[in-house]
Motif scaffolding. Structure first.
Motif, short mmCIF file in Angstrom:
data_model
loop_
_atom_site.label_atom_id
_atom_site.label_comp_id
_atom_site.label_asym_id
_atom_site.label_seq_id
_atom_site.Cartn_x
_atom_site.Cartn_y
_atom_site.Cartn_z
N PRO A 234 0.83 -1.21 0.00
CA PRO A 234 0.00 0.00 0.00
C PRO A 234 0.87 1.26 0.00
CG PRO A 234 0.03 -0.99 2.18
CD PRO A 234 0.72 -1.96 1.27
N ALA A 235 0.25 2.38 -0.32
CA ALA A 235 0.96 3.65 -0.33
C ALA A 235 1.42 4.02 1.07
CB ALA A 235 0.05 4.74 -0.90
N ARG A 263 4.35 5.74 -3.51
CA ARG A 263 3.46 6.87 -3.80
C ARG A 263 2.23 6.36 -4.55
NH1 ARG A 263 3.75 12.17 -3.64
NH2 ARG A 263 5.93 12.09 -2.96
N GLY A 264 1.09 6.55 -3.92
CA GLY A 264 -0.15 6.06 -4.52
C GLY A 264 -1.07 7.17 -4.94
N HIS A 351 -3.41 1.66 9.53
CA HIS A 351 -4.12 1.34 8.30
C HIS A 351 -5.47 2.06 8.34
CE1 HIS A 351 -1.08 -1.55 7.38
NE2 HIS A 351 -1.41 -2.36 8.38
N ILE A 352 -5.63 3.05 7.46
CA ILE A 352 -6.88 3.82 7.41
C ILE A 352 -7.64 3.40 6.16
CG2 ILE A 352 -7.90 6.13 7.37
CD1 ILE A 352 -5.29 7.17 8.58
N ASP A 353 -8.77 2.76 6.35
CA ASP A 353 -9.59 2.27 5.24
C ASP A 353 -10.73 3.25 4.97
OD1 ASP A 353 -8.46 -0.42 4.54
OD2 ASP A 353 -8.79 -0.72 6.69
N GLY A 354 -11.04 3.41 3.69
CA GLY A 354 -12.12 4.29 3.30
C GLY A 354 -12.33 4.26 1.81
N LEU A 363 -5.06 3.49 3.24
CA LEU A 363 -3.88 4.32 3.42
C LEU A 363 -3.10 3.80 4.62
CD1 LEU A 363 -2.24 6.93 2.76
CD2 LEU A 363 -3.70 8.10 4.42
N THR A 364 -1.79 3.57 4.44
CA THR A 364 -0.94 3.09 5.52
C THR A 364 0.07 4.16 5.90
OG1 THR A 364 -1.17 0.78 4.81
CG2 THR A 364 0.71 1.31 6.23
#
Length: 424
Positions: A234-235, A263-264, A351-354, A363-364
């Protein structure tokens, strides 16, 4: 018969001679007596007598030659109290933690001798190393004695590069970089367990091949080591270490740091969150700015804390806040963290999921917090005691309760600005 001229001349000479005699006699009577001795300017500038140093070392500098990295070297400094005074050695201090000085006694009578020992651990050292030992005493002649020893640490097992830097990697792209283990010890090296602190990194150890060092002309073997950032990573920051165990007696463990950035579609600023230095079980808040490519807005739905192996667990909640002006496609999150009970450093990933636009997105972000008794006022936003049960099931329930309480507090502060600031 004398003429009047001759008579006048005789009288004049008589008066002159008499006057000179009287003048000499008067000068002798009124002149002061000369002192017995008058100190010269050179004598007056001489310093007062000094006290000679009481301790005499056989040598204050020592060269031990060359050692292999990982060896321990013990150096001795014999000395004697050559004065007529009793001397006390208050303390002995080494220049770094790799050197341990030893002395059994502290008080030395006139004529007594002893030896100061110093043990140098060459692990993680290489090249020419000079270490010093400061001996502090109550000696009026010399209160501090400086001892030093020098030698060269030869590295027989090492990594060809001290770190692998991936810089920026586009998310969804797989990138591989290579280094190698260099072995010039003269003995074959066996590689044991290889562990990456970030499980998603792929580490491969290749087959041994002949090697000759261009500078020293030493021969040995080169063992390739490759690290791959997979396209599924993940980014966020690539911040971890690869630990390589060997059968070398001197270098049993090699540590390879891995640094870089994936970079994502979503970029976080800062890319790594430091919650500061806080007391145990208190809260600290930090704000991150999120910017999506193509002006797509990220909507956070949940957050998961993934501590590194062996690190203490922390509780983290978030609250979405208004995006900064002039930043299309940007938003912000206020992160609130409750520190662990035990003191020390705790690190891991958030780890932020959305959703980024209409697509699911994770987003990590790496995080770190340092827990100690005395807080740094600039790093602590607010302290709130929180008792967290030790049982895993109860602990998870309590963490969830704390998250809900923190959300309520943030909402209260937002509605009532006088209650406190909502971010840092």
């Amino acid at each position: 018969m004398k003429s009047p001229l001759m008579k006048s001349t005789s009288l004049t000479l008589t008066f002159v001679l008499a006057g000179l005699l009287c003048s000499n006699a008067s000068a002798q009577e009124t002149a002061p007596a000369a002192p017995a001795t008058v100190p010269s300017a050179e004598a007056a500038s001489q310093p007062a007598p000094t006290v000679e140093p009481a301790l005499k070392f056989e040598y204050e500098r020592f060269e031990y030659g060359t050692v292999e990295q990982g060896d321990k070297v013990t150096v001795t400094f014999p000395f004697k109290n050559v004065s007529d005074r009793t001397i006390t050695i208050d303390n002995i201090r080494a220049s770094c933690g790799c050197t341990v000085p030893e002395l059994e006694k502290k008080v030395f009578a006139p004529g007594e001798s002893d030896v100061i020992k110093a043990t140098f651990d060459s692990a993680r050292r290489q090249g020419v190393n000079t270490k010093t030992i400061t001996v502090n005493t109550d000696d009026a002649g010399k209160q501090a004695y400086i001892l030093s020893f020098t030698g060269e640490v030869l590295v027989s097992v090492s990594l060809q590069t001290p770190m692998l830097a991936f810089e920026e990697v586009d998310q969804g792209t797989s990138v591989t970089k290579e280094t190698a283990i260099i072995n010039v010890s003269g003995k074959p090296l066996t590689i044991g367990q290889v562990v990456s602190s970030k499980e998603s990194l792929l580490v491969t150890v290749g087959k041994s091949e002949p090697y000759t060092d261009e500078k020293t002309k030493k021969t040995g073997e080169r063992i390739p080591v490759s690290v791959t950032v997979p396209d599924s990573l993940p980014a966020g920051n690539i911040d971890g270490n690869v630990t390589i165990n060997t059968d070398s007696a001197n270098v049993p463990v090699l540590t390879l740091p891995i640094r870089g950035l994936v970079r994502g579609e979503l970029v976080a600023q800062p890319s790594k969150v430091f919650f500061g230095t806080v007391p145990p079980e208190t809260e600290s808040r930090r704000r991150i700015i999120l910017t999506g490519k193509k002006e797509r807005t990220f909507t956070a739905e949940s957050i998961t804390v993934a501590p590194l192996i062996g690190a203490q667990e922390v509780a983290v909640s978030f609250e979405a806040v208004k995006a900064p002006e002039g930043r299309p496609g940007s938003g912000a999150l206020d992160l609130t963290m409750i520190a662990p009970k035990q003191m020390g450093s705790s690190s891991g990933d958030l780890h932020i999921d959305g959703k980024l636009g209409d697509e699911a997105f994770r987003l990590t972000i790496p995080y770190n917090v340092f827990v100690r008794e005395t807080p740094n006022p600039a790093a602590t936003i607010q302290s709130t005691p929180a008792a967290v049960p030790a049982q895993p099931g109860e602990r998870q329930q309590e963490i969830e309760r704390l998250r809900q309480n923190l959300k309520s507090k943030i909402e209260e502060r937002r509605n009532n600005p006088s209650a406190g600031n909502t971010g840092s």
